[in-house]
Motif scaffolding. Structure first.
Motif, PDB file in Angstrom:
ATOM      1  N   ASP A  13       3.923  48.182  22.383  1.00  0.00           N
ATOM      2  CA  ASP A  13       4.503  48.434  23.834  1.00  0.00           C
ATOM      3  C   ASP A  13       5.646  47.115  24.024  1.00  0.00           C
ATOM      4  O   ASP A  13       6.609  47.469  24.532  1.00  0.00           O
ATOM      5  CB  ASP A  13       3.586  48.587  24.626  1.00  0.00           C
ATOM      6  CG  ASP A  13       3.889  49.112  26.115  1.00  0.00           C
ATOM      7  OD1 ASP A  13       4.821  49.826  26.041  1.00  0.00           O
ATOM      8  OD2 ASP A  13       3.594  48.490  26.843  1.00  0.00           O
ATOM      9  N   ALA A  14       5.069  45.951  23.646  1.00  0.00           N
ATOM     10  CA  ALA A  14       6.035  44.908  24.144  1.00  0.00           C
ATOM     11  C   ALA A  14       7.293  44.945  23.241  1.00  0.00           C
ATOM     12  O   ALA A  14       8.576  44.881  23.858  1.00  0.00           O
ATOM     13  CB  ALA A  14       5.445  43.674  23.947  1.00  0.00           C
ATOM     14  N   ILE A  15       7.122  45.273  22.058  1.00  0.00           N
ATOM     15  CA  ILE A  15       8.391  45.482  21.425  1.00  0.00           C
ATOM     16  C   ILE A  15       9.265  46.256  21.867  1.00  0.00           C
ATOM     17  O   ILE A  15      10.647  46.264  21.843  1.00  0.00           O
ATOM     18  CB  ILE A  15       8.142  45.680  19.726  1.00  0.00           C
ATOM     19  CG1 ILE A  15       7.327  44.481  19.079  1.00  0.00           C
ATOM     20  CG2 ILE A  15       9.175  46.179  18.973  1.00  0.00           C
ATOM     21  CD1 ILE A  15       6.561  44.897  17.813  1.00  0.00           C
ATOM     22  N   ASP A  16       8.696  47.566  22.177  1.00  0.00           N
ATOM     23  CA  ASP A  16       9.880  48.583  22.833  1.00  0.00           C
ATOM     24  C   ASP A  16      10.556  48.113  24.050  1.00  0.00           C
ATOM     25  O   ASP A  16      11.541  48.860  24.223  1.00  0.00           O
ATOM     26  CB  ASP A  16       8.918  49.916  22.761  1.00  0.00           C
ATOM     27  CG  ASP A  16       8.382  50.369  21.666  1.00  0.00           C
ATOM     28  OD1 ASP A  16       9.053  50.099  20.462  1.00  0.00           O
ATOM     29  OD2 ASP A  16       7.552  51.127  21.742  1.00  0.00           O
ATOM     30  N   GLN A  17       9.845  47.226  24.745  1.00  0.00           N
ATOM     31  CA  GLN A  17      10.558  46.946  25.959  1.00  0.00           C
ATOM     32  C   GLN A  17      11.390  45.774  25.919  1.00  0.00           C
ATOM     33  O   GLN A  17      12.014  45.210  27.151  1.00  0.00           O
ATOM     34  CB  GLN A  17       9.388  46.542  26.977  1.00  0.00           C
ATOM     35  CG  GLN A  17       8.646  47.797  27.439  1.00  0.00           C
ATOM     36  CD  GLN A  17       7.303  47.475  28.474  1.00  0.00           C
ATOM     37  OE1 GLN A  17       7.312  46.644  29.140  1.00  0.00           O
ATOM     38  NE2 GLN A  17       6.356  48.302  28.379  1.00  0.00           N
ATOM     39  N   LEU A  18      11.213  44.844  25.102  1.00  0.00           N
ATOM     40  CA  LEU A  18      12.038  43.681  24.762  1.00  0.00           C
ATOM     41  C   LEU A  18      13.478  43.768  24.118  1.00  0.00           C
ATOM     42  O   LEU A  18      13.714  44.823  23.645  1.00  0.00           O
ATOM     43  CB  LEU A  18      11.181  42.717  23.942  1.00  0.00           C
ATOM     44  CG  LEU A  18      10.164  41.852  24.156  1.00  0.00           C
ATOM     45  CD1 LEU A  18       9.310  41.000  23.115  1.00  0.00           C
ATOM     46  CD2 LEU A  18      10.486  40.950  25.263  1.00  0.00           C
ATOM     47  N   GLU A  19      14.271  43.076  24.764  1.00  0.00           N
ATOM     48  CA  GLU A  19      15.460  42.901  24.290  1.00  0.00           C
ATOM     49  C   GLU A  19      16.129  41.908  23.335  1.00  0.00           C
ATOM     50  O   GLU A  19      16.978  42.213  22.522  1.00  0.00           O
ATOM     51  CB  GLU A  19      16.710  43.187  25.502  1.00  0.00           C
ATOM     52  CG  GLU A  19      16.440  44.107  26.452  1.00  0.00           C
ATOM     53  CD  GLU A  19      17.475  44.304  27.648  1.00  0.00           C
ATOM     54  OE1 GLU A  19      18.427  43.588  27.540  1.00  0.00           O
ATOM     55  OE2 GLU A  19      17.177  45.195  28.469  1.00  0.00           O
TER      56      GLU A  19
END
Length: 62
Positions: free
Chosen positions: A25-31
């Motif tokens: 989930d964190a990976i999906d939200q990071l830029e």
């Protein structure tokens, strides 16, 4: 393996699955690409641990 040990392994598998979901989930939200790359490596480590634990349970079932 005792019943208590089996329960511990099952709990550890659940923990690894939860960590994997949180990291994904964190990976999906990071830029930030550097941070994403780092977390992808960490995710692979936790997935490998989960596979090892699953293999341990399968070997005990035989």
């Amino acid at each position: 393996m005792t019943q208590k040990e089996l329960l511990y392994v099952e709990d550890a598998i659940g923990h690894e699955q939860n960590v994997g979901a949180i990291v994904s989930d964190a990976i999906d939200q990071l830029e930030d690409k550097t941070l994403k790359t780092f977390l992808k490596g960490e995710l692979k480590k936790h997935q490998a641990i989960e596979v090892k634990l699953m293999n341990l349970l399968e070997s005990e079932a035989k």
